[in-house]
Design a protein around this motif. Structure first.
Motif, PDB file in Angstrom:
ATOM      1  N   ARG A   1       0.872  -1.226  -0.019  1.00 20.13           N
ATOM      2  CA  ARG A   1       0.076   0.114   0.016  1.00 20.13           C
ATOM      3  C   ARG A   1       0.989   1.126  -0.021  1.00 20.13           C
ATOM      4  O   ARG A   1       0.456   2.350  -0.438  1.00 20.13           O
ATOM      5  CB  ARG A   1      -0.927   0.011   1.354  1.00 20.13           C
ATOM      6  N   THR A   2       2.188   1.230   0.557  1.00 18.06           N
ATOM      7  CA  THR A   2       2.967   2.460   0.594  1.00 18.06           C
ATOM      8  C   THR A   2       3.948   2.372  -0.369  1.00 18.06           C
ATOM      9  O   THR A   2       4.835   3.326  -0.222  1.00 18.06           O
ATOM     10  CB  THR A   2       3.450   2.398   2.011  1.00 18.06           C
ATOM     11  N   TRP A   3       4.018   1.487  -1.450  1.00 19.84           N
ATOM     12  CA  TRP A   3       5.231   1.383  -2.308  1.00 19.84           C
ATOM     13  C   TRP A   3       5.360   2.946  -2.960  1.00 19.84           C
ATOM     14  O   TRP A   3       6.288   3.153  -3.410  1.00 19.84           O
ATOM     15  CB  TRP A   3       4.993   0.337  -3.170  1.00 19.84           C
ATOM     16  N   TRP A   4       4.192   3.577  -3.254  1.00 21.48           N
ATOM     17  CA  TRP A   4       4.374   4.976  -4.170  1.00 21.48           C
ATOM     18  C   TRP A   4       4.862   5.830  -3.131  1.00 21.48           C
ATOM     19  O   TRP A   4       5.497   6.528  -3.877  1.00 21.48           O
ATOM     20  CB  TRP A   4       2.912   5.235  -4.466  1.00 21.48           C
ATOM     21  N   ILE A   5       4.675   5.705  -1.905  1.00 23.18           N
ATOM     22  CA  ILE A   5       5.268   6.585  -1.070  1.00 23.18           C
ATOM     23  C   ILE A   5       6.875   6.551  -1.185  1.00 23.18           C
ATOM     24  O   ILE A   5       7.469   7.735  -1.370  1.00 23.18           O
ATOM     25  CB  ILE A   5       4.789   6.658   0.181  1.00 23.18           C
ATOM     26  N   TYR A   6       7.422   5.628  -1.111  1.00 19.85           N
ATOM     27  CA  TYR A   6       8.908   5.382  -1.304  1.00 19.85           C
ATOM     28  C   TYR A   6       9.264   5.252  -2.696  1.00 19.85           C
ATOM     29  O   TYR A   6      10.422   6.177  -2.842  1.00 19.85           O
ATOM     30  CB  TYR A   6       9.132   3.787  -1.001  1.00 19.85           C
ATOM     31  N   LEU A   7       8.472   5.191  -3.764  1.00 20.90           N
ATOM     32  CA  LEU A   7       8.904   5.679  -5.021  1.00 20.90           C
ATOM     33  C   LEU A   7       8.854   7.188  -5.087  1.00 20.90           C
ATOM     34  O   LEU A   7       9.965   7.727  -5.764  1.00 20.90           O
ATOM     35  CB  LEU A   7       7.587   5.267  -6.095  1.00 20.90           C
ATOM     36  N   ILE A   8       7.841   7.893  -4.685  1.00 22.94           N
ATOM     37  CA  ILE A   8       7.988   9.410  -4.742  1.00 22.94           C
ATOM     38  C   ILE A   8       9.418   9.872  -3.874  1.00 22.94           C
ATOM     39  O   ILE A   8       9.856  10.768  -4.251  1.00 22.94           O
ATOM     40  CB  ILE A   8       6.698  10.143  -4.180  1.00 22.94           C
ATOM     41  N   GLY A   9       9.597   9.168  -2.891  1.00 24.42           N
ATOM     42  CA  GLY A   9      10.676   9.643  -1.918  1.00 24.42           C
ATOM     43  C   GLY A   9      11.945   9.419  -2.629  1.00 24.42           C
ATOM     44  O   GLY A   9      12.684  10.372  -2.852  1.00 24.42           O
ATOM     45  N   VAL A  10      12.315   8.495  -3.458  1.00 28.30           N
ATOM     46  CA  VAL A  10      13.404   7.965  -4.390  1.00 28.30           C
ATOM     47  C   VAL A  10      13.405   8.907  -5.405  1.00 28.30           C
ATOM     48  O   VAL A  10      14.631   9.635  -5.769  1.00 28.30           O
ATOM     49  CB  VAL A  10      13.290   6.646  -4.817  1.00 28.30           C
ATOM     50  N   LEU A  11      12.452   9.431  -6.013  1.00 33.07           N
ATOM     51  CA  LEU A  11      12.236  10.302  -7.328  1.00 33.07           C
ATOM     52  C   LEU A  11      12.670  11.725  -6.837  1.00 33.07           C
ATOM     53  O   LEU A  11      13.501  12.382  -7.415  1.00 33.07           O
ATOM     54  CB  LEU A  11      10.907  10.400  -7.937  1.00 33.07           C
TER      55      LEU A  11
ATOM     56  N   LEU B   1      14.718  12.253  -4.113  1.00 32.52           N
ATOM     57  CA  LEU B   1      16.117  12.348  -3.596  1.00 32.52           C
ATOM     58  C   LEU B   1      16.943  12.495  -5.014  1.00 32.52           C
ATOM     59  O   LEU B   1      17.952  13.031  -5.037  1.00 32.52           O
ATOM     60  CB  LEU B   1      16.504  10.888  -3.041  1.00 32.52           C
ATOM     61  N   ILE B   2      16.481  11.545  -6.285  1.00 31.25           N
ATOM     62  CA  ILE B   2      17.206  11.940  -7.399  1.00 31.25           C
ATOM     63  C   ILE B   2      17.426  13.282  -7.914  1.00 31.25           C
ATOM     64  O   ILE B   2      18.102  13.630  -8.399  1.00 31.25           O
ATOM     65  CB  ILE B   2      16.798  10.696  -8.404  1.00 31.25           C
ATOM     66  N   ALA B   3      16.041  13.624  -7.768  1.00 28.86           N
ATOM     67  CA  ALA B   3      15.986  15.134  -8.378  1.00 28.86           C
ATOM     68  C   ALA B   3      16.618  16.276  -7.521  1.00 28.86           C
ATOM     69  O   ALA B   3      17.358  17.196  -8.148  1.00 28.86           O
ATOM     70  CB  ALA B   3      14.480  15.707  -8.300  1.00 28.86           C
ATOM     71  N   VAL B   4      17.044  16.072  -6.121  1.00 31.56           N
ATOM     72  CA  VAL B   4      17.830  16.986  -5.455  1.00 31.56           C
ATOM     73  C   VAL B   4      19.236  16.439  -5.600  1.00 31.56           C
ATOM     74  O   VAL B   4      20.069  17.526  -5.700  1.00 31.56           O
ATOM     75  CB  VAL B   4      17.404  16.792  -3.950  1.00 31.56           C
ATOM     76  N   ALA B   5      19.630  15.103  -5.682  1.00 35.06           N
ATOM     77  CA  ALA B   5      21.179  14.808  -5.844  1.00 35.06           C
ATOM     78  C   ALA B   5      21.608  14.869  -7.288  1.00 35.06           C
ATOM     79  O   ALA B   5      22.980  15.243  -7.138  1.00 35.06           O
ATOM     80  CB  ALA B   5      21.093  13.468  -5.217  1.00 35.06           C
ATOM     81  N   ALA B   6      20.895  14.842  -8.168  1.00 34.89           N
ATOM     82  CA  ALA B   6      21.497  14.878  -9.440  1.00 34.89           C
ATOM     83  C   ALA B   6      22.267  16.173  -9.797  1.00 34.89           C
ATOM     84  O   ALA B   6      23.273  16.175 -10.318  1.00 34.89           O
ATOM     85  CB  ALA B   6      20.203  14.564 -10.497  1.00 34.89           C
ATOM     86  N   PRO B   7      21.590  17.368  -9.577  1.00 30.32           N
ATOM     87  CA  PRO B   7      22.274  18.631  -9.933  1.00 30.32           C
ATOM     88  C   PRO B   7      23.724  18.512  -9.216  1.00 30.32           C
ATOM     89  O   PRO B   7      24.788  19.108  -9.807  1.00 30.32           O
ATOM     90  CB  PRO B   7      21.496  19.668  -9.508  1.00 30.32           C
ATOM     91  N   PHE B   8      23.684  18.108  -7.856  1.00 30.64           N
ATOM     92  CA  PHE B   8      25.113  18.169  -7.199  1.00 30.64           C
ATOM     93  C   PHE B   8      25.668  17.120  -7.709  1.00 30.64           C
ATOM     94  O   PHE B   8      27.087  17.395  -7.845  1.00 30.64           O
ATOM     95  CB  PHE B   8      24.728  17.939  -5.832  1.00 30.64           C
ATOM     96  N   ALA B   9      25.383  15.929  -8.090  1.00 32.62           N
ATOM     97  CA  ALA B   9      26.194  15.161  -8.605  1.00 32.62           C
ATOM     98  C   ALA B   9      27.080  15.472 -10.048  1.00 32.62           C
ATOM     99  O   ALA B   9      28.154  15.359 -10.158  1.00 32.62           O
ATOM    100  CB  ALA B   9      25.612  13.657  -8.704  1.00 32.62           C
ATOM    101  N   TRP B  10      26.191  15.943 -10.845  1.00 30.87           N
ATOM    102  CA  TRP B  10      26.463  16.658 -11.969  1.00 30.87           C
ATOM    103  C   TRP B  10      27.703  17.796 -11.754  1.00 30.87           C
ATOM    104  O   TRP B  10      28.628  17.702 -12.486  1.00 30.87           O
ATOM    105  CB  TRP B  10      25.523  17.188 -12.569  1.00 30.87           C
ATOM    106  N   MET B  11      27.631  18.467 -10.835  1.00 32.80           N
ATOM    107  CA  MET B  11      28.216  19.602 -10.478  1.00 32.80           C
ATOM    108  C   MET B  11      29.555  19.101 -10.126  1.00 32.80           C
ATOM    109  O   MET B  11      30.866  19.562 -10.536  1.00 32.80           O
ATOM    110  CB  MET B  11      27.938  20.479  -9.597  1.00 32.80           C
ATOM    111  N   VAL B  12      29.903  18.000  -9.308  1.00 31.49           N
ATOM    112  CA  VAL B  12      30.870  17.544  -8.967  1.00 31.49           C
ATOM    113  C   VAL B  12      31.946  16.923  -9.925  1.00 31.49           C
ATOM    114  O   VAL B  12      33.021  16.716 -10.182  1.00 31.49           O
ATOM    115  CB  VAL B  12      30.639  16.270  -7.491  1.00 31.49           C
ATOM    116  N   LEU B  13      31.003  15.943 -10.943  1.00 36.12           N
ATOM    117  CA  LEU B  13      31.662  15.236 -11.998  1.00 36.12           C
ATOM    118  C   LEU B  13      32.271  16.382 -12.659  1.00 36.12           C
ATOM    119  O   LEU B  13      33.195  16.052 -13.519  1.00 36.12           O
ATOM    120  CB  LEU B  13      30.696  14.093 -12.384  1.00 36.12           C
TER     121      LEU B  13
END
Length: 271
Positions: free
Chosen positions: A4-14, A16-28
């Motif tokens: 019942r809560t899989w979609w909550i974890y999916l939204i959380g993962v998405l 996290l990716i949206a927040v971390a991706a720009p920082f990872a791109w900057m470092v790389l």
């Protein structure tokens, strides 16, 4: 329950990716050459990793000086807020004196005044005092913050008065009760105030831009903004390396005090 809560974890993962991706791109990107950064389609991992951008940053540019300026200003502002905001918060929460409630209302009222409203009068005051283009001019206006006073006052209000009475019975002075009994109990609130103040001071751009009138007083955000214009405007690798240098100290501080910050925000919020 998991189904019942899989979609909550999916939204959380998405998220996290949206927040971390720009920082990872900057470092790389800070380890890429200028040609690879301009390549279309872009590459994610550096194909020819290089530290040239960091070499240029610390050798050709004057970034060590800018880093020292930012560290000096941020540490001084943070230390001032931890000292004075805790004192004022303790006085408003635990001491009985005439006009205490009116003073607290005044502090709360200043929280509703936008910073841009007081920016010009503060600049005129600092300039007339002869503090322009100086470290005191960068530090003194921010040694106390209304938010810090409010945060510490709320935390002190939740501590029992019996601790103060016990200290008075033992013969401690009011300063001793504050420093040796009450203040050590506020470590979560101090950690929260410290990291938020350090973050705000470290990233402050507009005030150092107008007060620091010579290059030797520039802080990192100001220097990075200046390097994004003129002859360095197209040196994206240098800019990304500079952005990484600006971000890393804040991340290190948060990781070191994460537990205290989370606990301080939770406890203060419950009050």
């Amino acid at each position: 329950m998991m189904r019942r809560t899989w979609w909550i974890y999916l939204i959380g993962v998405l998220g996290l990716i949206a927040v971390a991706a720009p920082f990872a791109w900057m470092v790389l990107g800070s380890f890429k050459t200028q040609g690879e950064l301009l390549r279309v389609p872009p590459t994610w991992w550096p194909q020819q990793p290089t530290t040239q951008n960091y070499d240029d940053l610390f050798n050709k540019a004057n970034f060590p000086r800018y880093f020292l300026n930012s560290a000096l200003v941020a540490v001084a502002v943070t230390a001032g807020n931890l000292t004075f905001c805790s004192m004022i918060g303790y006085a408003l929460a635990k001491l009985r004196f005439k006009g205490r409630n009116a003073l607290f209302i005044l502090v709360m009222a200043t929280l509703m005044i936008p910073g841009m409203v007081t920016f010009v009068p503060l600049f005129v005051l600092v300039t007339n005092a002869g503090l322009a283009n100086s470290y005191p001019g960068l530090i003194l206006p921010f040694l106390v913050s209304p938010f810090g006073v409010f945060l510490m006052r709320q935390f002190f209000s939740g501590l029992p008065d019996d601790l103060m009475d016990a200290g008075r019975v033992d013969g401690s002075s009011e300063l001793g009760i504050f420093a040796r009994i009450m203040l050590p109990l506020t470590k979560p609130a101090l950690a929260t105030l410290g990291i938020l103040t350090f973050l705000g001071s470290w990233n402050n751009f507009l005030w150092p831009l107008v007060i620091a009138q010579t290059e030797d007083k520039y802080t990192l955000p100001v220097a990075l903004a200046l390097y994004s214009t003129g002859q360095n405007a197209q040196n994206f690798g240098l800019l990304m390396a500079g952005a990484v240098v600006v971000v890393i100290p804040v991340l290190v501080m948060f990781l070191l005090f994460q537990r205290h910050v989370t606990r301080g925000i939770a406890i203060t919020g419950l009050k």
